[in-house]
Design an enzyme around this catalytic site. Structure first.
Site, mmCIF file in Angstrom:
data_model
loop_
_atom_site.group_PDB
_atom_site.id
_atom_site.type_symbol
_atom_site.label_atom_id
_atom_site.label_comp_id
_atom_site.label_asym_id
_atom_site.label_seq_id
_atom_site.Cartn_x
_atom_site.Cartn_y
_atom_site.Cartn_z
ATOM 1 N N GLU A 1 35.340 -11.767 0.086
ATOM 2 C CA GLU A 1 35.190 -11.433 -1.326
ATOM 3 C C GLU A 1 35.905 -10.166 -1.772
ATOM 4 O O GLU A 1 36.459 -10.126 -2.881
ATOM 5 C CB GLU A 1 33.696 -11.318 -1.666
ATOM 6 C CG GLU A 1 32.956 -12.630 -1.581
ATOM 7 C CD GLU A 1 31.452 -12.441 -1.711
ATOM 8 O OE1 GLU A 1 30.873 -12.971 -2.669
ATOM 9 O OE2 GLU A 1 30.863 -11.740 -0.857
ATOM 10 N N ARG B 1 23.532 -7.712 -7.596
ATOM 11 C CA ARG B 1 24.776 -7.264 -6.949
ATOM 12 C C ARG B 1 25.713 -6.617 -7.968
ATOM 13 O O ARG B 1 26.427 -5.663 -7.635
ATOM 14 C CB ARG B 1 25.472 -8.416 -6.228
ATOM 15 C CG ARG B 1 26.661 -7.945 -5.398
ATOM 16 C CD ARG B 1 27.248 -9.048 -4.538
ATOM 17 N NE ARG B 1 26.535 -9.265 -3.293
ATOM 18 C CZ ARG B 1 26.810 -8.656 -2.148
ATOM 19 N NH1 ARG B 1 27.769 -7.738 -2.097
ATOM 20 N NH2 ARG B 1 26.144 -8.943 -1.054
#
Length: 806
Positions: free
Chosen positions: A736, A333
């Site tokens: 997030e 990621r």
């Protein structure tokens, strides 16, 4: 209101109610379903559960060495202590010892060696927590110390990995770099972060019939706890039930790290037949559990006279600690988000999962994405200093823009390029241009205090990058009085997930949320749940709950159409009532009538995210269903004599699509920004030369306080914009992405420091930007006095003082 159809309100009253709007469904600012319980102290967490009769308390004995061979464990002194019911070592585990979530490498208790300071070696179960701790301390453990690896750079240089490297590439980066008009290279170190949840790791386990276990765990991942407890005990998953009502914060720290306490308590319950509880102290929690991964980035960047990228090569190395944990996906990621909102063009990104003798680092809000974004924002600022441009102008010139500049380095097309419009909107509302001029004038006339301003973007991909995790289930019962029971596979950790899912179900049935009761996440109600992570809690579980609710509603429509001999289109739900052609009845009256006619009022729901895939061999695909966007403009004031600073103002514009709950979303944005600021400014993790964490509690680890927040704080949601993808009511995730808005503060501090060198020299400043690092950065750009032998800089030179501490 009565449930019986014969005791309905008048038709006129029901018609009037039908015309009113539902006030607690989707897109309304409904208060958090447990908000009052939180502020009054009535909300129950795992450690608030009443103690069971004969309950035991668990305490682990932790390794004192970063790397050592275990020569001998003498538990006789433990067993002689009062109140001790069991002393557990690796030899006492009846099933599988390893509790690694994806890859092996995480023994529940150390077997032949220890690999970090704080690793559990044995555990004691006793009548009280004090007795358990005293007994654990009494054990005699003899070690043969081995050489540890503690530095990330050393691990990278020596190819000391927990997993093999991975590479993503688009085009020929080397050729592009070779032909670039300008070229810079450098490295950046990015610190980790302690989760610092209010509720630490906690679990209570009760033995049940036939060797089963009921586990109350403060976990983001109940199914994984169920699986690992079963494996450690050597029983099937159907013998283990995990129950999680709420957590006092998680932030990723309870996605995998909750497993060890749950498994140790379950082992004690198996060995003794007694309930067992384990709650880690703040110090033990800090020592035992992993953090956000520290990163080391090395980059080689080409660009043109306008600041546009012309060849990008970046190596990202993560300090994974001693085992893989979730590091494979976390580094992936970080690689996916190395571009942030920018078109890289010809690019090569390599990711390295480095092994050190520290606690195994783990998931943390953003899951590697923030570390990747910090690197590219550092690079943008360096380009701007090199070309003597406003960093915001360089950012704008590099934004994704279709159709020729809309493909990422992992070959996903960026279909929604809205960040430029959002930047223009925020730059206008925050008066960026005028404030930039004012700050330049202020800094020219102020020798000691310097102000800095930065506007940075966020483009964050939404979906688990591990594709199979993108699924969810839900369960809904409608009872004969019209009340509704809702259960789903997500976990509530204060983020408002239950409130949003409750609103979604209320919207489908067109009833008030007060009618819907959400119960604890429980593995015997909704099985095979994915962790509540990756910002996908509402997307996945909300869609699953919507599916279950729509199944029941469709049954009711078909029943009503047949029973009253109307078409299905003539059955309409609204505001707690149902209109059937020209007649009205209450929701509970229809439910009662459906029950008497033997219509099922219960349904499961399921959802799997469409379109997503990633071919790891080709390093290409569509790992994200969509992107969430945000922009933040922050202004800081820096004292150049002390390195101290404060945030004067922050303006945020964030895109949540069609918001499910604007009040909760704004709260998440504010909280995420604060957590991001803490990570990049005050929250410094420090280990000594022996590998012991020296910042394991609030006396030495500084999380942001109210006094650290901006003096002026403005947050807006992008208005009238629905998610182009078919998510639940066209909303976007909000968990997030806001954390990365805090990068604007870090960039603003660098901007203030750069003013000392007339914005022509880029300051060397690793993260977090503690006052010490700010002082070092100031020295790296300060023009030398006469006779000063320090390295000097020519105008436009972006070189850094290499001997300055980072």
């Amino acid at each position: 209101m009565s449930n019986h159809p014969d005791q309905q309100p008048s038709q006129q009253a029901m018609e009037a109610a039908f015309r009113e709007s539902l006030v607690t469904g989707a897109s309304r600012a409904v208060k958090h379903e447990s908000g009052e319980k939180h502020v009054t102290g009535e909300a129950q967490y795992v450690d608030d559960h009443l103690q069971f009769p004969n309950q035991l308390h668990i305490q682990a004995r932790l390794s004192e060495h970063a790397h050592a061979r275990i020569l001998r464990i003498d538990t006789a002194p433990c067993r002689a202590m009062p109140g001790v019911a069991a002393v557990m070592t690796a030899a006492d585990v009846p099933g599988k010892l390893d509790i690694g979530p994806v890859f092996e490498g995480d023994p529940l208790l150390a077997d032949d060696r220890v690999e970090y300071v704080g690793q559990p070696v044995l555990a004691v179960a006793a009548d009280t927590a004090e007795q358990a701790r005293a007994a654990a301390d009494a054990a005699i453990i003899e070690y043969e110390p081995l050489d540890p690896v503690l530095d990330l750079g050393e691990a990278l240089d020596n190819a000391h990995y927990v997993l093999e490297p991975h590479q993503q590439q688009r085009g020929d980066a080397d050729a592009a770099l070779a032909s670039a008009p300008y070229r810079i290279d450098g490295e950046l170190r990015i610190g980790g972060q302690e989760h610092f949840y209010l509720e630490g790791q906690a679990t209570t386990v009760v033995p049940t019939e036939d060797g089963g276990m009921l586990v109350h765990s403060s976990t983001q991942n109940p199914t994984e706890i169920q699986k690992l407890v079963g494996e450690v005990l050597g029983v099937d998953m159907n013998a283990v039930t995990v129950d999680t009502r709420r957590m006092g914060g998680g932030f990723g720290g309870k996605e995998t790290q909750a497993a060890a306490p749950a498994c140790l308590a379950a082992l004690a319950a198996r060995l003794t037949g007694r309930p067992a509880r384990m709650r880690l102290s703040r110090a033990d929690d800090g020592m035992m559990t992993g953090k956000r991964h520290p990163f080391l980035a090395r980059y080689d960047i080409g660009f043109d006279a306008k600041g546009r990228f012309h060849g990008v090569a970046i190596d990202l190395a993560a300090n994974c600690g001693y085992s893989p944990d979730l590091s494979g996906a976390i580094v992936d990621r970080a690689m996916f988000h190395i571009d942030n909102a920018y078109y890289l063009g010809e690019a090569r990104i390599r990711g390295y999962r480095c092994k050190t003798n520290t606690a195994s680092n783990t998931a943390f809000r953003g899951f590697g994405g923030p570390q990747g974004m910090v690197v590219i924002e550092e690079i943008i600022d360096r380009i701007a200093r090199h070309l003597d441009l406003d960093p915001l102008e360089v950012r704008r010139r590099n934004y994704y823009a279709g159709p020729d500049r809309n493909v990422t380095h992992y070959h996903q097309v960026v279909e929604e390029a809205i960040i430029a419009d959002m930047t223009d909107d925020l730059a206008a509302s925050a008066d960026y241009a005028a404030r930039r001029r004012e700050i330049a004038a202020f800094n020219a006339g102020s020798e000691i205090l310097k102000r800095g301003l930065a506007l940075t973007p966020v483009k964050f991909g939404i979906s688990f990058t591990t594709t199979f995790l993108n699924q969810a289930g839900a369960l809904i019962h409608v009872y004969t009085d019209g009340s509704i029971h809702l259960n789903h596979g997500g976990t509530e950790m204060g983020q408002g997930l239950n409130t949003k899912v409750q609103q979604i179900v209320a919207e489908v049935f067109q009833v008030e949320t007060d009618r819907i009761r959400i119960t604890a996440t429980n593995t015997d109600k909704v099985p095979n749940t994915s962790p509540t992570a990756a910002s996908s809690g509402a997307d996945l579980n909300g869609m699953a709950a919507r599916n279950a609710a729509e199944t029941i509603r469709q049954r009711l429509v078909e029943f009503a159409a047949g029973h009253f001999r109307v078409t299905p289109e003539e059955v309409v739900f609204r505001n707690g009532h149902v209109r059937i052609r020209d007649e009205h009845m209450t929701f509970e009256a229809l439910i009662r009538l459906a029950y008497l006619s033997r219509i099922s009022l219960s349904s499961t729901g399921y959802y799997r995210t469409p379109k997503i895939y990633y071919d790891r061999d080709k390093a290409a695909g569509r790992p994200f269903l969509y992107y969430a966007h945000g922009v933040a403009c922050s202004e800081v004031l820096v004292d150049t004599l002390t390195g101290e600073y404060r945030i004067l103002r922050a303006d945020i514009l964030h895109d949540v699509g069609q918001s499910l709950n604007p009040a909760i979303d704004i709260g998440q944005i504010e909280g995420g920004f604060a957590q991001g600021v803490g990570w990049l400014t005050t929250e410094e993790l420090v280990w000594n030369a022996q590998g012991r964490l020296m910042t394991a509690g609030p006396a030495t680890y500084k999380v942001p306080a109210v006094s650290d927040m901006p003096e002026a704080f403005h947050v807006r949601l992008v208005e009238s914009r629905k998610n182009p993808e078919q998510t639940v009511f066209r909303s976007k995730a909000v968990g997030e992405p806001p954390l990365m808005l805090g990068i604007s503060v870090w960039a603003a501090i660098k901007d203030a420091v750069a003013s000392i060198g007339d914005y022509r020299v880029h300051p060397r400043m690793d993260a977090p930007a503690t006052p010490e690092r700010v002082l070092w950065a100031i020295e790296s750009v300060r023009p030398p006095a006469d006779g000063d032998a320090r390295t000097t800089f020519e105008p436009g030179d972006s070189r850094e003082v290499e001997d300055m501490p980072g």
